[in-house]
Design an enzyme around this catalytic site. Structure first.
Site, short mmCIF file in Angstrom:
data_model
loop_
_atom_site.label_atom_id
_atom_site.label_comp_id
_atom_site.label_asym_id
_atom_site.label_seq_id
_atom_site.Cartn_x
_atom_site.Cartn_y
_atom_site.Cartn_z
N ASP A 67 141.89 130.92 147.88
CA ASP A 67 140.94 131.34 147.04
C ASP A 67 141.01 130.89 145.77
O ASP A 67 141.99 130.37 145.21
CB ASP A 67 140.89 132.77 147.01
N ASN A 136 144.10 147.42 148.96
CA ASN A 136 142.80 147.87 149.90
C ASN A 136 142.90 147.19 151.34
O ASN A 136 141.97 147.22 152.06
CB ASN A 136 141.49 147.92 149.16
N HIS A 138 142.71 143.91 151.42
CA HIS A 138 142.25 142.41 151.45
C HIS A 138 143.16 141.32 151.61
O HIS A 138 144.27 141.62 151.31
CB HIS A 138 141.50 142.35 150.14
N GLU A 143 137.26 141.25 150.91
CA GLU A 143 137.46 143.02 150.61
C GLU A 143 136.94 143.73 151.84
O GLU A 143 136.45 143.18 152.53
CB GLU A 143 136.58 143.26 149.31
C1 F6R Z 1 145.66 135.44 146.30
C2 F6R Z 1 145.02 136.36 147.39
C3 F6R Z 1 145.34 137.99 147.47
C4 F6R Z 1 146.57 138.56 147.13
C5 F6R Z 1 146.83 140.05 147.13
C6 F6R Z 1 148.04 140.76 146.90
O1 F6R Z 1 145.41 134.18 146.53
O2 F6R Z 1 144.67 135.74 148.42
O3 F6R Z 1 144.84 138.46 148.63
O4 F6R Z 1 147.58 138.27 148.28
O5 F6R Z 1 145.65 140.62 146.22
O6 F6R Z 1 148.39 140.19 145.40
P1 F6R Z 1 149.91 140.54 144.83
O7 F6R Z 1 150.70 139.62 145.59
O8 F6R Z 1 149.52 140.12 143.38
O9 F6R Z 1 150.21 141.92 145.14
#
Ligand code: F6R
Length: 243
Positions: A67, A136, A138, A143
């Site tokens: 992403d 959440n 995701h 989401e």
């Molecule tokens: C980032 C991504 C997000 C993160 C998720 C967890 O490329 O795809 O889904 O993996 O938000 O983020 P952290 O590791 O910062 O807790």
């Protein structure tokens, strides 16, 4: 599904790097799907160290990131382009033309999403997709929703994600409101998935994702339907999952 229990963040990072290293050794021209965020930083550090030690060669490896924020140029230190260069690409012998990230500066969402799906298809699909887990549930920027998104698409970020990400920006207003992300369908096409999770604050969502109902309300729960998922999580994240 294989679950590897790590002692702590460092141990999780080492074990995750082991899985990625094994993939590169078994298939030097593999396609890695990569994630950003705080969870994989230690894993990328491990990969850099292994490269520096002469144990890993990225010269034929190709990558496709999950992403990117829409509207942030690669020069912005909060863009995922910047993150990947800073944490991995600039420190190993990967070829820049072998790395792929959605182009956050393309304003035409339909065009960019179609382009990115075509890029992944041209690569022959992803061999190993690295994923972090949002609070959440995701994955990527998929989401909680009423349905699983199939393809790369443009999303409006939820308040909880904007809230979680604002620590990286000077002001909450600076956090982008939209992002391009691989769809759940894109992620599920990866031949192998490596989910890494750290911290007690992720314990409940990890349990819901791995053992709760499969529902787009918990996007990561779809991984229960994938045939080759490896989870590497630390004790704190696994604290609600009995051994
Ligand atoms: C980032 C991504 C997000 C993160 C998720 C967890 O490329 O795809 O889904 O993996 O938000 O983020 P952290 O590791 O910062 O807790």
């Amino acid at each position: 599904m294989k679950i590897y229990r790590a002692k702590d963040y460092e141990d999780m990072s080492r074990k995750a790097a082991n899985v990625i290293s094994a993939q590169i050794l078994m298939k030097p021209d593999c396609v890695l799907g990569l994630a950003t965020g705080s969870t994989p930083i230690g894993t990328y550090r491990q990969l850099r160290q292994r490269y520096e030690a002469g144990d890993l060669d990225f010269s034929s490896v190709k990558t496709a990131n999950l992403d990117e924020y829409k509207g942030l140029p690669g020069t912005n230190d909060q863009s995922y382009f910047y993150f990947m260069h800073h944490n991995l690409f600039d420190h190993v012998n990967i070829r820049p033309e072998h790395t792929n990230i959605p182009n956050g500066m393309e304003p035409d969402a339909e065009k960019e999403c179609a382009r990115y799906e075509a890029v992944i298809a041209d690569l022959g699909g992803v061999d190993l997709q690295l994923l972090g887990l949002g609070h959440n549930g995701h994955i990527g920027f998929n989401e909680p929703d009423a349905a699983f998104a199939r393809y790369t698409h443009c999303v409006d970020l939820t308040e909880s994600t904007i809230e979680a990400n604002k620590r990286f920006f000077a002001k909450a207003e600076d956090v982008p409101r939209q992002a391009y992300t691989m769809g759940i369908g894109t992620i599920m096409k990866a031949r192998k998935i490596l989910l890494i999770v750290s911290g007690a604050d992720k314990a409940q969502i990890l349990r819901d994702s791995l053992y709760g109902p499969v529902t787009p309300a918990v996007p990561a729960s779809v991984l229960q339907l994938h045939g080759d998922v490896t989870v590497v999580a630390d004790e704190a994240a696994l604290s609600l999952i009995p051994e």
